[in-house]
Design an enzyme around this catalytic site. Sequence first.
Site, PDB file in Angstrom:
ATOM      1  CB  ALA A 162      -0.563  -0.319   1.094  1.00  0.00           C
ATOM      2  CE  LYS A 163       3.509   6.839  -3.911  1.00  0.00           C
ATOM      3  NZ  LYS A 163       4.572   6.490  -3.718  1.00  0.00           N
ATOM      4  CB  ALA A 164       0.068   3.335   3.579  1.00  0.00           C
ATOM      5  CE1 TYR A 168       7.526   7.300  -0.012  1.00  0.00           C
ATOM      6  CE2 TYR A 168       4.346   6.141   0.809  1.00  0.00           C
ATOM      7  CZ  TYR A 168       5.936   6.296  -0.389  1.00  0.00           C
ATOM      8  OH  TYR A 168       5.909   5.597  -1.111  1.00  0.00           O
TER       9      TYR A 168
END
Length: 309
Positions: A162-164, A168
Amino acid sequence: MAEPNFADRDGFIWQNGELKPWRDATVHVLTHTLHYGLGVFEGVRAYDTPKGPCIFRLVDHTDRLFNSAHILGITIPYSRNEVNEAQRDTLRANELTEGYLRPMVYLGSEAMGLRAKGLTVNLTIATWPWPDYMNPEAREKGIAVKTSSYTRHHVNITMCKAKANGNYINSILALHEALDSGCDEALLLDNEGYVAEGSGENIFIVRNGVLHTPELTSCLDGITRNTVLHLADELGMDIRERRITRDEVYICDEAFFTGTAAEVLPIRELDRRMIGDGKRGPVTERIQSAYFDQVRGRRNAFPEWLSPV
């Protein structure tokens, strides 16, 4: 004259179904995602082509946005087609022929706490000019990279596919550590010590004419990574997806990062050890050239990757 900051500039941002003046596209300070990081986003680029402005791999980016949301248990209240059209609308409203787009899904401020229920799901899309992620000279001269002391997330610690938003924090810490040491970017290893990715990029190395990249375990399934794999295959290159050790990068012939923001970015050194000739190598240059021809509509292959605005 200095550029206006991101909160104070002209233009429009698409927010929950309507285009709003840039300065009016705001959220409450008790927005759930601001406090806990549970949200998803994408980074998308539009390029000027002979057929006019086109968004590169729009459908794939939107599919990943929906997949990321599904992984985190978030239901986006729009269809994929509506999100695609909203990105086109945002680019047109800001009168850009090229630009970076940032769709983001976030949870509202109806309740606080980890167990909060009944939160609204919101979607914003912003766009702005972003010609180069780093100094334009880096495309040829390459960048200096430092192996981070921070480990890339393990697959059972967070959802790595998931690009959550919250994922980051790790990348920011790694990047700041690299910048503080005088380098341009960080290289993160996985929990077993194998090469994973940069702070926001996938990595490739070249050795004896063979292209190698880490297998998709803890690293993000990058759309630029996938693009490069298709281009390399079309160019007849031998490709291997496998585990890579840090010292293999030290002695490879070439190395480069890939990402929507970074595009195809050569690595000239890792941990003060020069890679190859210490500049962009011939394989990297070949892939980089094919990539820019592709995104700018100068190739006939993969026409479905360019979505006209």
